[in-house]
Design an enzyme around this catalytic site. Structure first.
Site, short mmCIF file in Angstrom:
data_model
loop_
_atom_site.label_atom_id
_atom_site.label_comp_id
_atom_site.label_asym_id
_atom_site.label_seq_id
_atom_site.Cartn_x
_atom_site.Cartn_y
_atom_site.Cartn_z
N ASN A 227 0.69 -1.11 -0.19
CA ASN A 227 0.17 -0.04 -0.03
C ASN A 227 0.67 1.15 0.19
O ASN A 227 1.57 1.36 0.99
CB ASN A 227 -0.88 0.00 1.37
N ARG B 83 -2.51 -2.15 -3.40
CA ARG B 83 -3.77 -1.59 -3.29
C ARG B 83 -3.75 -0.21 -3.93
O ARG B 83 -2.54 0.53 -4.19
CB ARG B 83 -3.84 -1.13 -1.71
N HIS C 15 -12.86 2.21 0.03
CA HIS C 15 -13.09 1.12 0.85
C HIS C 15 -13.46 -0.14 0.27
O HIS C 15 -13.83 -1.07 1.12
CB HIS C 15 -13.72 1.68 2.46
N ASN D 110 -9.93 6.41 10.05
CA ASN D 110 -9.82 7.79 10.04
C ASN D 110 -10.49 8.49 8.96
O ASN D 110 -11.07 9.29 9.02
CB ASN D 110 -8.07 8.16 9.51
N ARG E 274 -11.84 14.89 7.62
CA ARG E 274 -12.65 15.37 6.31
C ARG E 274 -14.08 15.88 6.67
O ARG E 274 -14.90 15.15 7.66
CB ARG E 274 -12.93 14.27 5.24
N ASP F 257 -8.14 12.23 16.19
CA ASP F 257 -8.06 10.92 16.66
C ASP F 257 -9.46 10.68 17.62
O ASP F 257 -9.52 11.42 18.43
CB ASP F 257 -7.05 10.73 17.44
N MET F 258 -10.45 9.70 17.34
CA MET F 258 -11.55 9.44 18.10
C MET F 258 -11.31 9.41 19.61
O MET F 258 -12.04 9.61 20.31
CB MET F 258 -12.29 8.46 17.57
N ASN G 186 -13.24 -0.81 17.73
CA ASN G 186 -12.78 -0.65 19.02
C ASN G 186 -13.75 0.48 19.88
O ASN G 186 -13.65 0.50 21.04
CB ASN G 186 -11.41 0.19 18.92
N GLU H 90 -7.91 -6.02 5.12
CA GLU H 90 -7.62 -5.89 3.66
C GLU H 90 -6.51 -6.53 2.91
O GLU H 90 -6.62 -6.92 1.86
CB GLU H 90 -7.61 -4.24 3.62
P1 ADP Z 1 -7.04 4.27 8.88
O1 ADP Z 1 -8.36 4.95 7.92
O2 ADP Z 1 -5.88 5.42 8.87
O3 ADP Z 1 -6.82 2.95 8.32
P2 ADP Z 1 -8.08 3.09 11.25
O4 ADP Z 1 -8.85 1.97 10.44
O5 ADP Z 1 -6.71 2.72 11.75
O6 ADP Z 1 -7.38 4.27 10.33
O7 ADP Z 1 -8.76 4.15 12.28
C1 ADP Z 1 -8.12 5.02 13.07
C2 ADP Z 1 -9.26 5.58 13.72
O8 ADP Z 1 -9.57 4.51 15.13
C3 ADP Z 1 -8.89 6.61 14.83
O9 ADP Z 1 -9.64 7.79 14.86
C4 ADP Z 1 -8.50 6.05 16.18
O10 ADP Z 1 -8.79 6.99 17.28
C5 ADP Z 1 -9.75 5.17 16.28
N1 ADP Z 1 -9.53 4.27 17.32
C6 ADP Z 1 -8.63 3.22 17.53
N2 ADP Z 1 -8.56 2.47 18.47
C7 ADP Z 1 -9.68 3.00 19.17
C8 ADP Z 1 -10.34 2.81 20.46
N3 ADP Z 1 -10.02 1.81 21.30
N4 ADP Z 1 -11.25 3.60 20.84
C9 ADP Z 1 -11.60 4.62 20.02
N5 ADP Z 1 -11.12 4.89 18.74
C10 ADP Z 1 -10.38 4.16 18.37
#
Ligand code: ADP
Length: 396
Positions: A6, A89, A178, A209, A239, A281-282, A334, A384
């Protein structure tokens, strides 16, 4: 072995799979070459042990050569030829590429043509394809496209309400992204629901993300939230997702910024980051919200409301027995509190989440709703890279 790649404009993320058992490819090595053409850092992780190399990488070809040299030095492979296939990818395949394909000259030309649709993504993929082709001329090169799974969407779901001529002359339509993740989930769902893929109706929320939702009808993509570009649809990390398009002109007039600067803000400084002013970041946004930060709470409420509204819309569109609503990717897999809020906000669907199951550890997938729920709700881990590996295998 199969290498899954990727690549971005200055990075190459990779995962190596041992395909001795073709039914169950195993990955023990993964890594990242980053800061390509800046200075260069290569990380290779073998069985959770990290090896870091700070070597200069002038370009993608340099990076590929370094990866292969280090693979041999670390005895990951005996010789470069052990890598029989490489699965890439690729973000945008436009409307011509509807499935995984071998990367022939013609296909590479199509990827190049689609740079105008994905200027941030396709160039990195193309340069890395060329670099691997030069370094491993005997390997079979295969491209998996984020857009191709969505090529089954009907016209009613991919057309915009803009002049028809924009579609014929400039290919303005919804493409969706996706797709590799959705295809994996649709495949995995056969095992989860004990049903053939073509019989499955699902609503899959890929919340990372970047984030999108896919309505899967009879195993195929029927509608999705991203559009011509990944900027559309849900609120995401940085975004905005869908907004009134006139905001662009209005902000341009008010601030003197041009459309390129404003589109950049919509891509990189909006969403969770823009509304909360805390983080993209969530995890950080949830934690700030729990400490009483009002903008962070607003971001969480907006995010979950928007996802819920799309789920209900897609349920209406599928209009048939829905086997399940699935949460996947970083946030979807998560963030229990986000899944709970989204489910509560899908009022018309009468979903019931079990608190204990929703917060329970799991390895692959888990049902998180109770029997009362009108539609089962699940958390499922996406993969993926495995999807790309399996598809590459078919070409060997
Ligand atoms: P990408 O689109 O870059 O592949 P990911 O699928 O890794 O992204 O997702 C990243 C997001 O997942 C971030 O916003 C991160 O905060 C969130 N995240 C990961 N672990 C947790 C968790 N335990 N609780 C809440 N959010 C989470």
């Amino acid at each position: 072995m199969i290498l899954v790649v990727n690549a971005g404009s200055s990075s190459i993320k990779f995962k190596l799979f041992d395909i001795a058992n073709k039914k169950n490819p195993i990955s023990t090595v993964e890594g990242l070459a980053e800061r390509i053409s800046v200075d260069g850092k290569l990380t290779i992780e073998i069985n959770d042990k990290k090896h870091v190399f700070e070597n200069e990488m002038k370009d993608h070809l340099d990076a590929v050569k370094l990866i292969l040299t280090k693979f041999t030095e670390l005895k990951v492979i005996d010789k470069a030829d052990d890598i029989k296939g490489i699965g890439f990818r690729v973000v945008h395949g436009g409307d011509k590429i509807v499935k995984t394909v071998e990367l022939t000259k013609e296909i590479k030309k199509t990827i190049e043509e689609n740079i105008r649709l994905a200027p941030l993504h396709n160039p990195g993929a193309l340069t890395s394809i060329n670099a691997f082709q030069e370094s491993l001329p005997k390997a079979k090169l295969v491209g998996c496209f984020d857009t191709s799974y969505h090529q089954t969407m009907p016209e009613i779901n991919y057309m915009y309400t803009t002049p028809y001529q924009w579609y014929t002359d400039y290919k303005v339509r919804k493409y969706g992204f996706h797709g590799i993740s959705y295809e994996y989930i649709a495949y995995k769902a056969q095992e989860i629901f004990n049903k053939k893929q073509e019989k499955l109706n699902l609503i899959v929320c890929h919340l990372g993300n970047g984030g999108s939702i896919c309505a899967i009808k009879n195993g195929k993509s029927y509608n999705t939230t991203m559009g011509l570009t990944p900027l559309a649809g849900l609120m995401m990390g940085t975004r905005s997702g869908d907004i009134d398009p006139s905001i662009i002109q209005y902000i341009s007039k008010e601030t003197g910024k041009d459309i390129y600067e404003i589109t950049d803000i919509l891509n990189k400084q909006s969403g969770l980051q823009g509304v909360s002013e805390v983080s993209s970041d969530m995890r950080d946004v949830i934690s700030a919200s729990e400490k009483g930060n009002k903008k962070a709470s607003l971001a969480v409420e907006l995010y979950t409301q928007i996802v819920a509204d799309f789920i209900v819309k897609f349920a209406n569109q599928i209009n048939d027995n829905i086997d399940g609503i699935i949460f996947t990717a970083g946030i979807g897999e998560n963030a229990g509190v986000i899944r709970e809020k989204i489910s509560q906000k899908c009022r018309l669907l009468d979903l019931h989440i079990e608190y204990k199951l929703n917060n329970e550890k799991y390895s692959d997938y888990l049902l998180i709703s109770s029997n009362e729920s009108k539609i089962p709700v699940l958390k499922v881990k996406t993969n993926e890279e495995l999807m790309i590996c399996n598809q590459t295998l078919k070409f060997l």
